[in-house]
Design an enzyme around this catalytic site. Structure first.
Site, PDB file in Angstrom:
ATOM      1  N   GLU A 168      18.794   0.920  29.603  1.00  0.00           N
ATOM      2  CA  GLU A 168      18.619  -0.392  28.989  1.00  0.00           C
ATOM      3  C   GLU A 168      17.142  -0.760  29.035  1.00  0.00           C
ATOM      4  OE1 GLU A 168      20.049  -5.058  29.573  1.00  0.00           O
ATOM      5  OE2 GLU A 168      20.837  -3.491  30.896  1.00  0.00           O
ATOM      6  N   ASP A 204      18.722 -14.370  33.034  1.00  0.00           N
ATOM      7  CA  ASP A 204      18.053 -13.508  34.000  1.00  0.00           C
ATOM      8  C   ASP A 204      17.733 -14.251  35.285  1.00  0.00           C
ATOM      9  OD1 ASP A 204      18.055 -11.347  32.264  1.00  0.00           O
ATOM     10  OD2 ASP A 204      16.163 -11.946  31.336  1.00  0.00           O
TER      11      ASP A 204
END
EC number: 4.2.1.20
Length: 272
Positions: A55, A66
């Site tokens: 990724e 995040d």
């Protein structure tokens, strides 16, 4: 527009299915694009450690999903001048690492040039999949159509709070794999695998044979081993990026990921 729900499995999904079907536990580490001058060197180190896909994060200034570590990595990359064009140019220059690349970012960056141009740029850079965590499945038609037209597989996320009708839609429309979010929260290392992970992966498995990768909070061999008992594999982000932020080079990360690879393989070898 092509109906993305009727498409056959693309290259990412075929690759992951083939490896899963041998009994292998899947490993997908994460790297923030542009985090260091030689950041693409990490890609080959990841592949050498036994990664099944990688990724690549395209950093955004307001990353809502995040946690602190990935935010710090994104900020560092942006301060270095990283942007979508430069990161994709770096991938194209680096060449094929030997495993599929899956980009991840927020929809604002997709909209900047438009889904069609964005997906075409991913294709030219050698990227096969795309994760956009802030795009709801019921608003994803434009992106999934553009992705299908460019051979990009849109990976959709499911959380422990996802109701069954919506989960069924995610399972049906996702390509490459289904990203199972282990907790209701942001990314980051945690002391233990969340109890909600097992229930979520079981619910997804009831709806699709597509590979299921479990992420958010997996940072140790024991956690990877536990996750493999429920899912087809794991996504490891914050644990990788904390090491990069601390100065670890590609060889250091290859050694770390090799410990996760061994843990996944040991779990696969265990009698069922």
């Amino acid at each position: 527009m092509t109906d993305p729900t009727t498409l056959a499995a693309g290259a990412v999904e075929r690759h992951l299915r083939a490896r899963r079907d041998t009994g292998r536990g899947l490993l997908m580490p994460y790297i923030t694009g542009g985090i260091t001058a030689g950041w693409t060197d990490y890609l080959r180190a990841f592949a050498a450690a036994g990664a099944d896909a990688i990724e690549v994060g395209l950093p955004f200034s307001d990353p809502t999903l995040d946690g602190a570590t990935i935010q710090q990595a994104g900020d560092a990359a942006l301060r270095r001048g990283a942007n979508v064009r430069r990161i994709l140019a770096g991938l194209a220059e680096a060449g094929d690492p030997g495993v599929p690349l899956v980009a991840s970012t927020y929809y604002n960056l997709v909209l900047h040039d438009g889904p069609e141009a964005f997906c075409a740029a991913l294709r030219r850079a050698g990227v096969g999949g795309l994760i956009v965590p802030d795009l709801p499945v019921h608003e994803a038609d434009e992106l999934t159509g553009a992705a299908a037209a460019n051979g990009i597989e849109p990976v959709l996320l499911a959380s422990p709070a996802t109701p069954r009708p919506r989960l069924a839609e995610i399972a049906r429309r996702s390509r490459g794999f289904v990203y199972a979010v282990s907790v209701m929260g942001t990314t980051g290392e945690r002391a233990a695998l969340a109890a909600s992970a097992a229930e979520l992966t079981e619910r997804i498995r009831d709806l699709t044979d597509r590979p299921v990768l479990l992420g958010f909070g997996i940072s140790t061999p024991d956690q990877a081993r536990e996750a493999r008992r429920h899912a087809d594999g794991v996504v490891v982000g914050a644990a990788v990026m904390q090491r990069v932020l601390d100065g670890a080079g590609p060889d250091d990360l290859r050694a770390f990921l090799a410990t996760l690879r061994r843990a996944l393989d040991q779990e696969c070898d265990r009698p069922r």
